[in-house]
Design an enzyme around this catalytic site. Structure first.
Site, PDB file in Angstrom:
ATOM      1  N   ARG A  26       0.808  -1.220   0.000  1.00 50.03           N
ATOM      2  CA  ARG A  26       0.000   0.000   0.000  1.00 50.03           C
ATOM      3  C   ARG A  26       0.843   1.272   0.000  1.00 50.03           C
ATOM      4  O   ARG A  26       0.414   2.305   0.520  1.00 50.03           O
ATOM      5  CB  ARG A  26      -1.000   0.000   1.179  1.00 50.03           C
ATOM      6  CG  ARG A  26      -1.789  -1.286   1.343  1.00 50.03           C
ATOM      7  CD  ARG A  26      -2.657  -1.628   0.158  1.00 50.03           C
ATOM      8  NE  ARG A  26      -3.664  -0.629  -0.124  1.00 50.03           N
ATOM      9  CZ  ARG A  26      -4.880  -0.602   0.407  1.00 50.03           C
ATOM     10  NH1 ARG A  26      -5.255  -1.527   1.232  1.00 50.03           N
ATOM     11  NH2 ARG A  26      -5.731   0.331   0.084  1.00 50.03           N
ATOM     12  N   ARG A  30      -2.479   6.636  -0.026  1.00 44.57           N
ATOM     13  CA  ARG A  30      -2.510   6.598   1.436  1.00 44.57           C
ATOM     14  C   ARG A  30      -1.616   7.620   2.120  1.00 44.57           C
ATOM     15  O   ARG A  30      -2.100   8.502   2.786  1.00 44.57           O
ATOM     16  CB  ARG A  30      -2.150   5.196   1.960  1.00 44.57           C
ATOM     17  CG  ARG A  30      -3.280   4.212   1.787  1.00 44.57           C
ATOM     18  CD  ARG A  30      -3.072   3.016   2.664  1.00 44.57           C
ATOM     19  NE  ARG A  30      -4.334   2.348   2.958  1.00 44.57           N
ATOM     20  CZ  ARG A  30      -4.431   1.285   3.722  1.00 44.57           C
ATOM     21  NH1 ARG A  30      -3.366   0.760   4.271  1.00 44.57           N
ATOM     22  NH2 ARG A  30      -5.603   0.745   3.945  1.00 44.57           N
ATOM     23  N   ARG A  39      -5.198  13.196  -5.806  1.00 40.58           N
ATOM     24  CA  ARG A  39      -6.492  12.615  -5.453  1.00 40.58           C
ATOM     25  C   ARG A  39      -7.556  13.691  -5.216  1.00 40.58           C
ATOM     26  O   ARG A  39      -8.692  13.554  -5.635  1.00 40.58           O
ATOM     27  CB  ARG A  39      -6.230  11.770  -4.193  1.00 40.58           C
ATOM     28  CG  ARG A  39      -7.367  11.215  -3.470  1.00 40.58           C
ATOM     29  CD  ARG A  39      -7.897   9.988  -4.148  1.00 40.58           C
ATOM     30  NE  ARG A  39      -8.878   9.393  -3.283  1.00 40.58           N
ATOM     31  CZ  ARG A  39     -10.056   9.935  -3.026  1.00 40.58           C
ATOM     32  NH1 ARG A  39     -10.402  11.044  -3.600  1.00 40.58           N
ATOM     33  NH2 ARG A  39     -10.891   9.338  -2.206  1.00 40.58           N
ATOM     34  N   ASP A  76      -7.193  -1.430  -7.527  1.00 38.40           N
ATOM     35  CA  ASP A  76      -7.753  -2.053  -6.321  1.00 38.40           C
ATOM     36  C   ASP A  76      -8.141  -3.487  -6.645  1.00 38.40           C
ATOM     37  O   ASP A  76      -8.403  -3.815  -7.808  1.00 38.40           O
ATOM     38  CB  ASP A  76      -8.974  -1.279  -5.809  1.00 38.40           C
ATOM     39  CG  ASP A  76      -9.263  -1.637  -4.353  1.00 38.40           C
ATOM     40  OD1 ASP A  76      -8.641  -1.039  -3.465  1.00 38.40           O
ATOM     41  OD2 ASP A  76     -10.060  -2.553  -4.107  1.00 38.40           O
ATOM     42  N   TYR A 152     -16.077 -10.016  -0.392  1.00 39.05           N
ATOM     43  CA  TYR A 152     -16.643  -8.686  -0.668  1.00 39.05           C
ATOM     44  C   TYR A 152     -17.922  -8.789  -1.506  1.00 39.05           C
ATOM     45  O   TYR A 152     -18.878  -8.036  -1.301  1.00 39.05           O
ATOM     46  CB  TYR A 152     -15.618  -7.793  -1.379  1.00 39.05           C
ATOM     47  CG  TYR A 152     -14.573  -7.240  -0.443  1.00 39.05           C
ATOM     48  CD1 TYR A 152     -14.888  -6.211   0.450  1.00 39.05           C
ATOM     49  CD2 TYR A 152     -13.280  -7.739  -0.428  1.00 39.05           C
ATOM     50  CE1 TYR A 152     -13.940  -5.698   1.326  1.00 39.05           C
ATOM     51  CE2 TYR A 152     -12.318  -7.228   0.438  1.00 39.05           C
ATOM     52  CZ  TYR A 152     -12.654  -6.204   1.315  1.00 39.05           C
ATOM     53  OH  TYR A 152     -11.714  -5.708   2.173  1.00 39.05           O
TER      54      TYR A 152
HETATM   55  O1  1CP Z   1       0.083   0.603  -2.895  1.00 36.74           O
HETATM   56  C1  1CP Z   1      -1.125   0.726  -3.105  1.00 36.74           C
HETATM   57  O2  1CP Z   1      -1.921   1.275  -2.335  1.00 36.74           O
HETATM   58  C2  1CP Z   1      -1.540   0.192  -4.452  1.00 36.74           C
HETATM   59  C3  1CP Z   1      -2.938   0.160  -4.708  1.00 36.74           C
HETATM   60  C4  1CP Z   1      -3.875  -0.672  -3.835  1.00 36.74           C
HETATM   61  C5  1CP Z   1      -3.805  -2.013  -3.444  1.00 36.74           C
HETATM   62  C6  1CP Z   1      -2.641  -2.983  -3.630  1.00 36.74           C
HETATM   63  C7  1CP Z   1      -5.114  -0.169  -3.387  1.00 36.74           C
HETATM   64  C8  1CP Z   1      -5.579   1.238  -3.544  1.00 36.74           C
HETATM   65  N1  1CP Z   1      -5.814  -1.189  -2.828  1.00 36.74           N
HETATM   66  C9  1CP Z   1      -5.031  -2.342  -2.827  1.00 36.74           C
HETATM   67  C10 1CP Z   1      -5.379  -3.681  -2.363  1.00 36.74           C
HETATM   68  C11 1CP Z   1      -6.593  -3.882  -1.540  1.00 36.74           C
HETATM   69  N2  1CP Z   1      -7.792  -3.228  -1.608  1.00 36.74           N
HETATM   70  C12 1CP Z   1      -6.718  -4.902  -0.577  1.00 36.74           C
HETATM   71  C13 1CP Z   1      -5.648  -5.946  -0.290  1.00 36.74           C
HETATM   72  C14 1CP Z   1      -4.545  -5.446   0.547  1.00 36.74           C
HETATM   73  C15 1CP Z   1      -4.865  -5.205   1.998  1.00 36.74           C
HETATM   74  O3  1CP Z   1      -5.296  -6.152   2.694  1.00 36.74           O
HETATM   75  O4  1CP Z   1      -4.656  -4.066   2.440  1.00 36.74           O
HETATM   76  C16 1CP Z   1      -7.994  -4.815  -0.019  1.00 36.74           C
HETATM   77  C17 1CP Z   1      -8.582  -5.689   1.067  1.00 36.74           C
HETATM   78  C18 1CP Z   1      -8.680  -3.753  -0.681  1.00 36.74           C
HETATM   79  C19 1CP Z   1     -10.078  -3.310  -0.488  1.00 36.74           C
HETATM   80  C20 1CP Z   1     -10.147  -1.898  -0.101  1.00 36.74           C
HETATM   81  N3  1CP Z   1      -9.952  -0.853  -0.965  1.00 36.74           N
HETATM   82  C21 1CP Z   1     -10.319  -1.368   1.195  1.00 36.74           C
HETATM   83  C22 1CP Z   1     -10.482  -2.185   2.466  1.00 36.74           C
HETATM   84  C23 1CP Z   1     -11.907  -2.258   2.890  1.00 36.74           C
HETATM   85  C24 1CP Z   1     -12.116  -3.115   4.126  1.00 36.74           C
HETATM   86  O5  1CP Z   1     -12.613  -4.227   3.977  1.00 36.74           O
HETATM   87  O6  1CP Z   1     -11.792  -2.641   5.221  1.00 36.74           O
HETATM   88  C25 1CP Z   1     -10.287   0.033   1.093  1.00 36.74           C
HETATM   89  C26 1CP Z   1     -10.483   1.050   2.180  1.00 36.74           C
HETATM   90  C27 1CP Z   1     -10.018   0.335  -0.292  1.00 36.74           C
HETATM   91  C28 1CP Z   1      -9.836   1.696  -0.873  1.00 36.74           C
HETATM   92  C29 1CP Z   1      -8.496   1.991  -1.416  1.00 36.74           C
HETATM   93  N4  1CP Z   1      -7.793   1.166  -2.285  1.00 36.74           N
HETATM   94  C30 1CP Z   1      -6.595   1.750  -2.608  1.00 36.74           C
HETATM   95  C31 1CP Z   1      -6.554   3.027  -1.929  1.00 36.74           C
HETATM   96  C32 1CP Z   1      -5.433   4.017  -2.016  1.00 36.74           C
HETATM   97  C33 1CP Z   1      -7.747   3.147  -1.180  1.00 36.74           C
HETATM   98  C34 1CP Z   1      -8.154   4.321  -0.288  1.00 36.74           C
HETATM   99  C35 1CP Z   1      -9.176   5.163  -0.934  1.00 36.74           C
HETATM  100  C36 1CP Z   1      -8.749   6.503  -1.426  1.00 36.74           C
HETATM  101  O7  1CP Z   1      -7.588   6.899  -1.519  1.00 36.74           O
HETATM  102  O8  1CP Z   1      -9.683   7.228  -1.716  1.00 36.74           O
END
Ligand code: 1CP
Length: 343
Positions: A26, A30, A39, A76, A152
């Site tokens: 991640r 973030r 963003r 994602d 999901y």
């Molecule tokens: O480095 C990176 O951040 C690359 C991009 C990336 C990756 C690898 C994002 C962007 N998401 C993910 C993987 C991801 N997404 C996982 C697997 C990894 C982990 O366990 O952390 C999971 C479970 C998700 C689902 C997801 N997407 C959630 C979790 C929800 C929950 O169940 O609690 C969330 C909050 C997101 C949103 C998201 N995805 C990525 C970002 C930067 C964000 C935040 C939203 C934003 O910036 O507006």
């Protein structure tokens, strides 16, 4: 395009390298103010994911700013349910939400097996990123493990227990397998498209592995991860299954190259369970990065000592938390580089 920094790939191949490679789960998005600036100029997360030039820009930011040894494509895991016909929304500060969920055979019938072209925006983002990276570091592609995606799609969003998803495995195992297989085929198509577009390796995130019993995991998650690993023959594969202590020995035997560890997994025990022909990735507690520089240095040194000089990719044991100071992240990256240098 030959890579200028191929430390990660040589480590995966089992070579003794000049130092340990480092990146953070991640890392794109973030934490960086530079990410937030991009963003905030957009309607939301999905617009960023779906605009290849901007997705490429935020993918490369951590390479430039933090000095990590790999980029991970900004996208994602939830693009796959959408490509199969189940739209998601990303709710500001709350996370993903699926207006429709999978409850019955009729719902599964409405889905399709996705093709890489159904996620064309990420395929295009990979192409733009590869070009702009110009071989500086490898590019990691990724997808969710079928069980985590299933969770999901059935639950409709994040959940502490995913009890609807776990219940379906008992109430309708046949339908569960049918949906898991559709997700698996879609994921293979998608990952093959990512590789064709230029990713140098891929990672499978089984974020909700740890909520299944070993028996259920062996039936409903492991076989599908195995199918993906067998199908992707072109590049190395990393499997990261959060909280799945029981799965480590199994991962030692499947066709993956690297196994990710979370911070609760003992390193020596993991090495013994997984065996010496896999590379290990991890596993600092993301909360270490809230501590002082002295404590980050001490924890990093301890981690490096336990993993040893080969077959280790330094990383956190899960994604970096959003409110982590980027300066501390950079300090961790620098510490790995400094403390792992070998003659
Ligand atoms: O480095 C990176 O951040 C690359 C991009 C990336 C990756 C690898 C994002 C962007 N998401 C993910 C993987 C991801 N997404 C996982 C697997 C990894 C982990 O366990 O952390 C999971 C479970 C998700 C689902 C997801 N997407 C959630 C979790 C929800 C929950 O169940 O609690 C969330 C909050 C997101 C949103 C998201 N995805 C990525 C970002 C930067 C964000 C935040 C939203 C934003 O910036 O507006």
């Amino acid at each position: 395009m030959p890579l200028k920094n191929d430390l990660l790939l040589r480590t995966i191949a089992g070579e003794k390298t000049e130092r340990t490679p480092v990146w953070l789960m991640r890392q794109a998005g973030r934490i960086l103010p530079e990410y937030r600036a991009v963003r905030n100029s957009l309607s939301g997360f999905k617009e960023l994911v779906e605009t290849p030039e901007l997705a490429a820009e935020v993918t490369i930011q951590p390479v430039d700013i933090l000095g990590v040894d790999a980029a991970i494509i900004f996208s994602d895991i939830l693009v796959i349910p959408e490509a199969m016909g189940l739209q998601y929304e990303m709710v500001e500060k709350r996370g993903p939400h699926f207006p429709e969920t999978i409850k019955s055979a009729a719902d599964v019938k409405k889905l399709k097996v996705a093709d890489a072209s159904d996620v064309q925006y990420t395929i295009d983002a990979i192409k733009v990123t590869k070009k702009e990276l110009d071989g500086r570091v490898p590019l990691i592609g990724f997808a969710g493990a079928p069980w985590t995606i299933f969770a999901y799609m059935v639950e409709g969003g994040g959940s502490k227990t995913f009890s609807k998803a776990r219940a379906m495995l008992y109430t309708d195992p046949e339908l569960s397998h049918q949906l898991l297989q559709m997700i698996t085929t879609s994921t293979i198509n998608y990952l093959k498209g990512q590789v064709e577009a230029g990713t140098d390796l891929v990672q499978i995130f089984d974020s909700w592995a740890g909520i299944l019993s070993p028996t259920q995991y062996e039936k409903f998650s492991l076989p599908y991860i195995k199918k993906i690993c067998d199908a992707i023959t072109e590049v190395p594969k990393t499997v990261f299954a959060k909280d799945a202590y029981f799965a480590r020995a199994w991962f030692g035997k499947i066709n993956c190259n690297t196994v990710g560890l979370d911070w609760c997994m003992d390193i020596a025990e993991s090495k013994a369970l997984i065996g010496d022909n896999k590379t290990l990735q991890g596993n600092l507690d993301p909360c270490v990065l809230y501590g002082s520089e002295a404590s980050i240095k001490e924890a990093t040194q301890s981690m490096l000592n336990q993993f040893g000089p080969a077959r280790h990719i330094a990383n956190l044991g899960h994604g970096v938390y959003p409110d982590t100071d980027p300066g501390k992240v950079k300090f961790f990256v620098d510490m790995v580089k400094e403390l792992s240098v070998r003659a």
